[in-house]
Design a protein around this motif. Structure first.
Motif, PDB file in Angstrom:
ATOM      1  N   UNK A   8      43.698  23.509  55.904  1.00  0.00           N
ATOM      2  CA  UNK A   8      44.195  24.625  54.709  1.00  0.00           C
ATOM      3  C   UNK A   8      44.024  23.858  53.455  1.00  0.00           C
ATOM      4  N   UNK A   9      44.456  22.723  53.313  1.00  0.00           N
ATOM      5  CA  UNK A   9      44.436  22.103  52.079  1.00  0.00           C
ATOM      6  C   UNK A   9      43.034  22.069  51.560  1.00  0.00           C
ATOM      7  N   UNK A  10      42.152  21.669  52.400  1.00  0.00           N
ATOM      8  CA  UNK A  10      40.524  21.460  52.023  1.00  0.00           C
ATOM      9  C   UNK A  10      40.034  22.747  51.738  1.00  0.00           C
ATOM     10  N   UNK A  11      40.373  23.885  52.324  1.00  0.00           N
ATOM     11  CA  UNK A  11      39.835  25.055  52.071  1.00  0.00           C
ATOM     12  C   UNK A  11      40.383  25.723  50.917  1.00  0.00           C
ATOM     13  N   UNK A  12      41.597  25.506  50.531  1.00  0.00           N
ATOM     14  CA  UNK A  12      42.274  25.876  49.251  1.00  0.00           C
ATOM     15  C   UNK A  12      42.681  27.258  49.418  1.00  0.00           C
ATOM     16  N   UNK A  23      41.043  31.684  51.259  1.00  0.00           N
ATOM     17  CA  UNK A  23      39.947  31.503  50.807  1.00  0.00           C
ATOM     18  C   UNK A  23      38.510  31.670  51.811  1.00  0.00           C
ATOM     19  N   UNK A  24      38.994  32.419  52.899  1.00  0.00           N
ATOM     20  CA  UNK A  24      37.709  32.615  53.924  1.00  0.00           C
ATOM     21  C   UNK A  24      36.830  33.643  53.252  1.00  0.00           C
ATOM     22  N   UNK A  25      35.725  33.237  53.670  1.00  0.00           N
ATOM     23  CA  UNK A  25      34.427  34.121  52.972  1.00  0.00           C
ATOM     24  C   UNK A  25      34.266  35.304  53.865  1.00  0.00           C
ATOM     25  N   UNK A  41      43.249  35.021  37.842  1.00  0.00           N
ATOM     26  CA  UNK A  41      42.894  34.469  38.858  1.00  0.00           C
ATOM     27  C   UNK A  41      42.833  32.967  38.871  1.00  0.00           C
ATOM     28  N   UNK A  42      43.499  32.369  39.988  1.00  0.00           N
ATOM     29  CA  UNK A  42      43.148  30.801  39.867  1.00  0.00           C
ATOM     30  C   UNK A  42      42.449  30.584  41.208  1.00  0.00           C
ATOM     31  N   UNK A  43      41.533  30.000  41.449  1.00  0.00           N
ATOM     32  CA  UNK A  43      40.754  29.505  42.461  1.00  0.00           C
ATOM     33  C   UNK A  43      40.866  28.045  42.891  1.00  0.00           C
ATOM     34  N   UNK A  44      41.738  27.879  43.518  1.00  0.00           N
ATOM     35  CA  UNK A  44      42.199  26.505  44.176  1.00  0.00           C
ATOM     36  C   UNK A  44      41.174  26.242  45.467  1.00  0.00           C
ATOM     37  N   UNK A  67      34.442  30.240  39.721  1.00  0.00           N
ATOM     38  CA  UNK A  67      33.935  29.216  40.320  1.00  0.00           C
ATOM     39  C   UNK A  67      34.702  28.471  41.094  1.00  0.00           C
ATOM     40  N   UNK A  68      34.370  27.608  42.006  1.00  0.00           N
ATOM     41  CA  UNK A  68      35.277  26.626  42.648  1.00  0.00           C
ATOM     42  C   UNK A  68      36.369  25.791  41.699  1.00  0.00           C
TER      43      UNK A  68
END
Length: 101
Positions: A8-12, A23-25, A41-44, A67-68
């Motif tokens: 989960x930490x890696x996926x953000x 952040x599941x696509x 919006x914060x994309x972590x 973006x990421x």
């Protein structure tokens, strides 16, 4: 259990107006603006996020692409509903294009 937390930490996570989303696509998630006129919006995550005007993700071009590990503040939909979709970097938006991230 520890491995799942690491995944989960890696996926953000995606944060929109202080609510947290996965952040599941692929899924289109509707967002209601409550006591707000814009989206912050914060994309972590390591994926990109397309933000759309209205409750569905097929209502034309995105209002914003975040973006990421990036932020976008003051994204303003025309009404009180917006939506977003997380883009899988490996597939791109339409599975035929390379994603620039």
């Amino acid at each position: 259990m520890h491995e799942r937390n690491h995944e989960e930490e890696e996926e953000g996570r995606i944060q929109i107006n202080e609510r947290t989303y996965s952040s599941d696509p692929g899924d289109c998630i509707s967002v209601v603006l409550v006591n707000a006129t814009s989206l912050n919006i914060r994309n972590n995550s390591r994926r990109a996020v397309d933000v759309f005007d209205g409750p569905v993700c097929d209502s034309g071009a995105p209002l914003a692409t975040v973006g990421p590990h990036d932020d976008a503040f003051g994204v303003t939909p025309t009404g009180t509903l917006a939506s977003f979709s997380v883009i899988d970097q490996r597939r791109g938006r339409d599975n035929n294009r390379d994603n620039k991230w």
